[in-house]
Design a protein around this motif. Structure first.
Motif, short mmCIF file in Angstrom:
data_model
loop_
_atom_site.label_atom_id
_atom_site.label_comp_id
_atom_site.label_asym_id
_atom_site.label_seq_id
_atom_site.Cartn_x
_atom_site.Cartn_y
_atom_site.Cartn_z
N MET A 1 0.82 -1.19 0.00
CA MET A 1 0.00 0.00 0.00
C MET A 1 0.87 1.27 0.00
O MET A 1 0.56 2.24 -0.68
N LYS A 2 1.96 1.20 0.80
CA LYS A 2 2.86 2.36 0.83
C LYS A 2 3.46 2.61 -0.55
O LYS A 2 3.60 3.75 -0.98
N ARG A 3 3.82 1.53 -1.22
CA ARG A 3 4.45 1.67 -2.53
C ARG A 3 3.49 2.29 -3.54
O ARG A 3 3.89 3.12 -4.36
N ALA A 4 2.22 1.91 -3.49
CA ALA A 4 1.23 2.47 -4.42
C ALA A 4 1.04 3.97 -4.18
O ALA A 4 0.97 4.76 -5.13
N ILE A 5 0.97 4.36 -2.92
CA ILE A 5 0.84 5.78 -2.60
C ILE A 5 2.09 6.54 -3.03
O ILE A 5 2.01 7.66 -3.55
N GLY A 6 3.26 5.93 -2.84
CA GLY A 6 4.51 6.56 -3.25
C GLY A 6 4.58 6.77 -4.76
O GLY A 6 5.00 7.82 -5.23
N ILE A 7 4.14 5.76 -5.52
CA ILE A 7 4.13 5.90 -6.98
C ILE A 7 3.17 6.99 -7.40
O ILE A 7 3.46 7.79 -8.31
N PHE A 8 2.01 7.06 -6.75
CA PHE A 8 1.04 8.12 -7.06
C PHE A 8 1.64 9.49 -6.77
O PHE A 8 1.50 10.41 -7.58
N LEU A 9 2.31 9.64 -5.64
CA LEU A 9 2.90 10.94 -5.30
C LEU A 9 4.02 11.32 -6.27
O LEU A 9 4.16 12.49 -6.63
N LEU A 10 4.82 10.35 -6.68
CA LEU A 10 5.87 10.64 -7.66
C LEU A 10 5.29 11.09 -9.00
O LEU A 10 5.74 12.08 -9.59
N ALA A 11 4.26 10.38 -9.46
CA ALA A 11 3.62 10.77 -10.72
C ALA A 11 2.98 12.15 -10.60
O ALA A 11 3.09 12.97 -11.52
N GLN A 12 2.32 12.40 -9.48
CA GLN A 12 1.68 13.69 -9.27
C GLN A 12 2.70 14.82 -9.26
O GLN A 12 2.48 15.88 -9.84
N ALA A 13 3.83 14.61 -8.60
CA ALA A 13 4.87 15.65 -8.54
C ALA A 13 5.44 15.95 -9.92
O ALA A 13 5.63 17.11 -10.29
N LEU A 14 5.71 14.90 -10.70
CA LEU A 14 6.27 15.12 -12.03
C LEU A 14 5.28 15.80 -12.96
O LEU A 14 5.64 16.72 -13.72
#
Length: 77
Positions: A1-14
């Motif tokens: 779950m942490k990894r999915a949220i992290g990927i979402f935040l990375l995509a959102q930031a970029l």
């Protein structure tokens, strides 16, 4: 779950960074020194640009941490 949220935040930031680069254009101030004839050009971005860049940087750091954080195994006795 942490990894999915992290990927979402990375995509959102970029995506936020790419979008903001297209939306905001800097204010251009040209100053001509009359004695030497040298023109100085300075660029200035609005405050909202810098606030969004800081928020995007924070999202990038948190997202990277969440992607690479190891899951802790809980031991139930």
């Amino acid at each position: 779950m942490k990894r999915a949220i992290g990927i979402f935040l990375l995509a959102q930031a970029l995506l936020t960074y790419l979008t903001i680069k297209m939306m905001y254009t800097p204010f251009i101030v040209k100053t001509l020194h009359r004695d030497t004839g040298v023109m100085t050009v300075s660029y200035s971005y609005p405050l909202m640009y810098w606030l969004i860049c800081i928020a995007s940087g924070i999202m990038l750091i948190v997202g990277t941490y969440l992607v690479f954080a190891k899951e802790r195994k809980q031991i139930f006795n």
